[in-house]
Design a protein around this motif. Structure first.
Motif, PDB file in Angstrom:
ATOM      1  N   MET A   1      -1.269   6.961  -1.978  1.00  0.00           N
ATOM      2  CA  MET A   1      -3.202   7.520  -2.184  1.00  0.00           C
ATOM      3  C   MET A   1      -3.498   9.619  -1.602  1.00  0.00           C
TER       4      MET A   1
ATOM      5  N   PHE B   1       0.986  -1.310  -0.093  1.00  0.00           N
ATOM      6  CA  PHE B   1      -0.129   0.100  -0.165  1.00  0.00           C
ATOM      7  C   PHE B   1       0.928   1.362  -0.239  1.00  0.00           C
TER       8      PHE B   1
ATOM      9  N   TYR C   1      -3.633  10.369  -4.585  1.00  0.00           N
ATOM     10  CA  TYR C   1      -4.804  10.167  -5.185  1.00  0.00           C
ATOM     11  C   TYR C   1      -6.081  10.687  -4.606  1.00  0.00           C
ATOM     12  N   SER C   2      -6.305  11.114  -3.405  1.00  0.00           N
ATOM     13  CA  SER C   2      -7.395  11.156  -2.416  1.00  0.00           C
ATOM     14  C   SER C   2      -7.596  12.725  -2.725  1.00  0.00           C
TER      15      SER C   2
ATOM     16  N   ILE D   1      -1.211   2.154  -6.130  1.00  0.00           N
ATOM     17  CA  ILE D   1      -1.197   2.162  -4.611  1.00  0.00           C
ATOM     18  C   ILE D   1      -1.437   1.360  -4.364  1.00  0.00           C
TER      19      ILE D   1
ATOM     20  N   LEU E   1      -5.103   3.188  -9.050  1.00  0.00           N
ATOM     21  CA  LEU E   1      -5.483   2.358  -7.954  1.00  0.00           C
ATOM     22  C   LEU E   1      -4.481   1.373  -7.618  1.00  0.00           C
TER      23      LEU E   1
END
Length: 166
Positions: A64, A59, A67-68, A164, A161
Motif C-alpha cells: 500500500m 491487507f 501504491y500510494s 494489496i 490493489l
C-alpha cells in the motif's frame, strides 16, 4: 490472545492513523496528548466496528505504501498533462471518453480505493459502479486511445490493489 487483540483493536492501522493525526493537530506535542491520541485511536474504531462487519483480512501495508507513492506521482504528472490540455487544446478538439472498466476486485474497500484513485487523478473521474460491483464507469477528459487508458487502469492500479487486498 489474537481474539482479544482483534476485539481491542479491530482496525489497528486506523488506530495508528487517528493517534498520529490527533497528536499532529495539537499545538504542541506532549506525553498527555500522545496518550490521549492513543486512547482515541483505540476507542473510536472499537465503537464504530459494528458498522464494519466485512473488513478485509489480507491487507499488505508494504504494498500500500508503494501504491500510494505511485498514485502521488501519477497525480503530479496528470496535473501537468491536464494543464497542458486546458491551455493548448480547444474545446472542439477535445476527445472525452466513457470507459467501462471490468473489475476483478471484489472487496468493497479495494473498489473504493480504486474509484478514489481514479477520481483523485486529474483528467479522470469514477462516475458509476455497476449494481453487482463488477464494473466501474470512468470518464476521461481527453484521450486518443480509450483502450490504453483501460489497460493503464487495470495494470497500474487494479493489479496492485489485488496484491494489496489479497
Amino acid at each position: 490472545m489474537a481474539r482479544a487483540y482483534r476485539w481491542l483493536l479491530p482496525h489497528p492501522i486506523l488506530t495508528l492513523i487517528l493517534a498520529v493525526v490527533w497528536t499532529l493537530l495539537q499545538n504542541e506535542i506532549s506525553a498527555g496528548m500522545v496518550v490521549f491520541g492513543i486512547i482515541l485511536g483505540i476507542i473510536i474504531p472499537w465503537i464504530t466496528s459494528v458498522w464494519w462487519p466485512d473488513t478485509p483480512r489480507g491487507f499488505r501495508l508494504d504494498k500500500m505504501i508503494s501504491y500510494s507513492l505511485i498514485v502521488m506521482w501519477d497525480i503530479l504528472v496528470a496535473n501537468v498533462q491536464v494543464a497542458w490540455i486546458v491551455l493548448t487544446v480547444p474545446n472542439s478538439k477535445l476527445k472525452p471518453a466513457w470507459i467501462v472498466v471490468p473489475l476483478k476486485l471484489r472487496e468493497p474497500e479495494a473498489i473504493t480505493v480504486l474509484a478514489g484513485t481514479i477520481t483523485l487523478t486529474p483528467g479522470t473521474v469514477s462516475a458509476d459502479l455497476s449494481d453487482e460491483g463488477h464494473s466501474l464507469l470512468v470518464h476521461v477528459l481527453h484521450t486518443d486511445d480509450p483502450d490504453a487508458v483501460l489497460n493503464d487502469i487495470k495494470t497500474r492500479y487494479e493489479g496492485r490493489l489485488l496484491e494489496i487486498f489479497s
